[in-house]
Motif scaffolding. Structure first.
Motif, PDB file in Angstrom:
ATOM      1  N   ASP A 123       2.486  -1.792   7.742  1.00  7.37           N
ATOM      2  CA  ASP A 123       1.876  -1.113   6.425  1.00  7.37           C
ATOM      3  C   ASP A 123       1.024   0.047   7.002  1.00  7.37           C
ATOM      4  N   SER A 124       1.204   1.121   6.512  1.00  8.27           N
ATOM      5  CA  SER A 124       0.442   2.258   6.709  1.00  8.27           C
ATOM      6  C   SER A 124       0.635   3.292   5.731  1.00  8.27           C
ATOM      7  N   LYS A 125      -0.518   4.056   5.474  1.00  8.12           N
ATOM      8  CA  LYS A 125      -0.315   5.003   4.095  1.00  8.12           C
ATOM      9  C   LYS A 125      -0.175   6.522   4.747  1.00  8.12           C
ATOM     10  N   TRP A 126       0.195   7.158   3.864  1.00  8.86           N
ATOM     11  CA  TRP A 126       0.169   8.712   3.915  1.00  8.86           C
ATOM     12  C   TRP A 126      -1.099   9.020   3.608  1.00  8.86           C
ATOM     13  N   SER A 127      -1.635  10.485   3.974  1.00 16.85           N
ATOM     14  CA  SER A 127      -3.003  10.662   3.627  1.00 16.85           C
ATOM     15  C   SER A 127      -3.249  10.884   2.314  1.00 16.85           C
ATOM     16  N   ASN A 128      -2.292  11.208   1.497  1.00 13.29           N
ATOM     17  CA  ASN A 128      -2.417  11.168   0.014  1.00 13.29           C
ATOM     18  C   ASN A 128      -2.261   9.737  -0.767  1.00 13.29           C
ATOM     19  N   GLY A 129      -2.398   8.753   0.011  1.00 13.50           N
ATOM     20  CA  GLY A 129      -2.336   7.283  -0.319  1.00 13.50           C
ATOM     21  C   GLY A 129      -0.924   6.515  -0.482  1.00 13.50           C
ATOM     22  N   ASP A 130      -0.048   7.446  -0.461  1.00 11.14           N
ATOM     23  CA  ASP A 130       1.186   6.780  -0.623  1.00 11.14           C
ATOM     24  C   ASP A 130       1.533   5.733   0.498  1.00 11.14           C
ATOM     25  N   PRO A 131       2.409   4.668   0.408  1.00 10.05           N
ATOM     26  CA  PRO A 131       2.798   4.049   1.485  1.00 10.05           C
ATOM     27  C   PRO A 131       3.888   4.788   2.356  1.00 10.05           C
ATOM     28  N   VAL A 132       3.744   4.576   3.749  1.00 14.73           N
ATOM     29  CA  VAL A 132       4.946   4.999   4.484  1.00 14.73           C
ATOM     30  C   VAL A 132       6.169   4.048   4.529  1.00 14.73           C
ATOM     31  N   THR A 133       7.327   4.534   4.033  1.00 20.34           N
ATOM     32  CA  THR A 133       8.524   3.574   3.840  1.00 20.34           C
ATOM     33  C   THR A 133       9.570   4.084   4.807  1.00 20.34           C
ATOM     34  N   ALA A 134      10.612   3.211   4.960  1.00 17.78           N
ATOM     35  CA  ALA A 134      11.624   3.249   5.709  1.00 17.78           C
ATOM     36  C   ALA A 134      12.647   4.622   5.105  1.00 17.78           C
ATOM     37  N   HIS A 135      12.546   4.677   3.719  1.00 15.60           N
ATOM     38  CA  HIS A 135      13.186   5.654   2.922  1.00 15.60           C
ATOM     39  C   HIS A 135      12.550   7.201   3.318  1.00 15.60           C
ATOM     40  N   ASP A 136      11.184   7.173   3.574  1.00 15.03           N
ATOM     41  CA  ASP A 136      10.606   8.503   4.192  1.00 15.03           C
ATOM     42  C   ASP A 136      11.237   8.856   5.536  1.00 15.03           C
ATOM     43  N   PHE A 137      11.651   7.681   6.364  1.00 10.90           N
ATOM     44  CA  PHE A 137      12.307   8.117   7.770  1.00 10.90           C
ATOM     45  C   PHE A 137      13.619   8.413   7.505  1.00 10.90           C
TER      46      PHE A 137
END
Length: 559
Positions: A123-137
């Motif tokens: 569980d971690s967030k981008w600096s804009n508050g969005d969650p970091v997801t496997a879809h981003d990877f």
């Protein structure tokens, strides 16, 4: 070949640690079937007992020049990577022992055949508050390979099944075997087992990007106001060609390990000015020291020297006369007195480079790749250099050598090295060489476009295996930059990439290096070291023999 005492032991030990964990050696432990959720990536590096950390302090550093790009796969240079490694994070991160540990991924498993990696994200967030997801990877990995982007680092992803075909326009994104199984699970399938794959993905090229942000703004990475990051720090300010400022990212999963407020980088590309800023307390660390002070500072212990698996050399464009001729290329390589250059100019305890792959890569039996491979020519072999130059000119029917221009990027050290090389070519070969310097962004763009005839380079290892250096020079590889092409070499590198037996694979790599050095499309100068100075109250900067500078675990003691 002879190696300086301490150099081989340090670098080999570090790289061997990487390979043992990642399963690169046939005798090493296999890649972990289940990397635990409490890996060392979140633990502070072991260091001497420190005083009280100043949580409000900022680390003051010098980038020297403007980062070419803060879009992870586009930058692919030491300046960009330094900022990216502080502001972004991939699935794994190198720890204080230079070993990949869980980072954005809290754990992973590897299939028995070594080809399928399944990562479970934290569980971690981008600096804009969005969650970091496997879809981003998934989006980021496929974006690296999109041929429309023409990212210079795309080749690093070729280990993934379907990656090379997509990048070369022979496949599509759907064929790239990277898939988000759900928000927290990423599956990556390799074309062939690569025990060092975990080390590869610590490289900034493989950092995720926020899918929503990138798709909505193609220029997202060009200004502080639009950059969205997921690492220990987030962007605060970026004054182009002047400074970069980052602050602690409270959305980062391991924010409690970050013990200071942020980093302020300036861009001062003069070593004497930089040194004075350090001495007057305006900078907390410098990565280079003035040439005229280097020996004294090292001897006194004020400046430190650490090994680096890297080579400093000059590229010869094989489609630009006179470097169209192999014998002339060899003449330019043999005409240098590297020992003299190192002792009197560079002065960082470097080792003369008489081959291409640097020191620091262990063979399956534990010996060093460079020691086993040996030297390919003699240093300062002036008579042979003269004979080769004469032979090459006769082969081409030249009575006068076509003009030669040596190009380097702006730096006192690069300038001094170029001037000494210019003198050696005049004295030893009777050749007048013109010198030309360019600012880093311009230099890099022109070199990548294969527009430079004879140009400076440093290749640090992107990951802990000799193939990293060999793969750069296959035909039309984006790292080639000199139009070098040899079908036998290309075929051998392809075979190496698909050979699982480590003893056989290392034998093939020696064979490939031999072909390359016989063609001699570059002038090796020296195997590199890092010479740096840290203020006494700065602790915990990680300098990896293979990998990017890491400031995550820095502590700034109160004065």
């Amino acid at each position: 070949m002879k190696m300086k005492k301490g150099w081989k032991v340090l670098s080999t030990a570090a790289l061997l640690a990487v390979m043992v964990v990642t399963g690169c050696s046939q005798t090493a432990a296999p890649a972990p079937q289940d990397a635990g959720s409490n890996g060392n990536a979140g633990a502070a590096p072991q260091q001497e007992p420190a005083g009280q950390a100043d949580m409000t302090a900022k680390l003051r550093l010098n980038l020297k020049t403007e980062p070419p790009s803060l879009d992870p796969p586009k930058g692919f240079d030491s300046t960009s990577n330094e900022v990216l490694n502080a502001t972004m994070e991939g699935l794994a991160r190198l720890d204080q022992k230079h070993v990949p540990q869980p980072a954005m991924a809290e754990k992973w498993s590897v299939s028995e055949d070594g080809k399928t990696y399944t990562f479970t994200l934290r569980d971690s967030k981008w600096s804009n508050g969005d969650p970091v997801t496997a879809h981003d990877f998934e989006f980021a990995f496929k974006r690296i390979l999109d041929p429309n982007n023409a990212f210079p680092s795309a080749f690093l992803a070729y280990y993934i099944e379907g990656a090379e075909a997509y990048n070369k326009g022979e496949g599509n994104a759907d064929g790239v075997q990277v898939k988000a199984l759900d928000d927290k699970t990423l599956e990556v399938k390799l074309a062939a087992p690569a025990g060092y794959f975990l080390h590869i993905i610590t490289q900034p090229t493989f950092f995720p990007v926020n899918k929503k942000v990138v798709e909505s703004n193609p220029k997202w990475a060009e200004n502080a106001s639009s950059i969205v990051t997921n690492g220990p720090f987030k962007m605060e300010d970026w004054v182009h060609d002047q400074s970069v400022k980052v602050v602690k990212n409270d959305g980062y999963w391991d924010k409690d390990s970050v013990k200071y407020a942020g980093i302020d980088w300036v861009m001062v590309n003069d070593e004497n000015t930089q040194y004075q800023m350090y001495k007057t307390g305006q900078l907390d660390m410098i990565q280079t020291v003035p040439i005229d002070l280097k020996a004294k500072l090292i001897e006194s212990g004020e400046a430190k020297v650490e090994p680096e698996a890297a080579i400093y050399y000059y590229r010869m464009n094989t489609q630009m006369p006179p470097f169209t001729n192999a014998n002339i290329r060899k003449a330019f390589a043999l005409a240098l007195d590297r020992k003299l250059l190192i002792e009197n100019v560079v002065q960082g305890k470097q080792i003369p480079a008489l081959a291409h792959v640097p020191i620091g890569f262990p063979e399956p039996d534990g010996t060093d790749f460079r020691e086993k491979g040996g030297d390919f020519f003699k240093d300062n072999d002036v008579e042979q250099a003269k004979a080769l130059l004469k032979k090459g000119m006769e082969e081409e029917g030249w009575t006068t050598l076509p003009p030669v221009t040596m190009t380097y990027n702006t730096s006192d050290t690069h300038k001094a090295i170029a001037q000494v090389m210019q003198e050696m070519y005049k004295k030893n070969l009777g050749v007048d060489v013109k010198l030309e310097n360019k600012e880093w962004n311009v230099f890099l763009a022109e070199q990548r476009a294969r527009q430079l005839q004879f140009s400076r380079s440093t290749i640090p290892a992107d990951y802990g295996d000799p193939i990293n250096f060999l793969e750069l020079f296959v035909t039309d590889h984006p790292g080639n930059r000199i139009n070098y092409s040899n079908p036998d070499y290309d075929a051998l590198v392809a075979k190496i990439r698909n050979t699982a037996d480590e003893k056989e694979r290392f034998g093939l790599m020696h064979e490939a290096e031999s072909i390359f050095m016989n063609d001699m499309p570059l002038v090796p100068v020296y195997f590199n070291t890092k010479v740096f100075m840290d203020q006494p109250n700065i602790k915990g900067i990680l300098r990896h023999p293979v990998g990017t500078l890491d400031y995550k675990w820095v502590e700034i003691e109160k004065k």
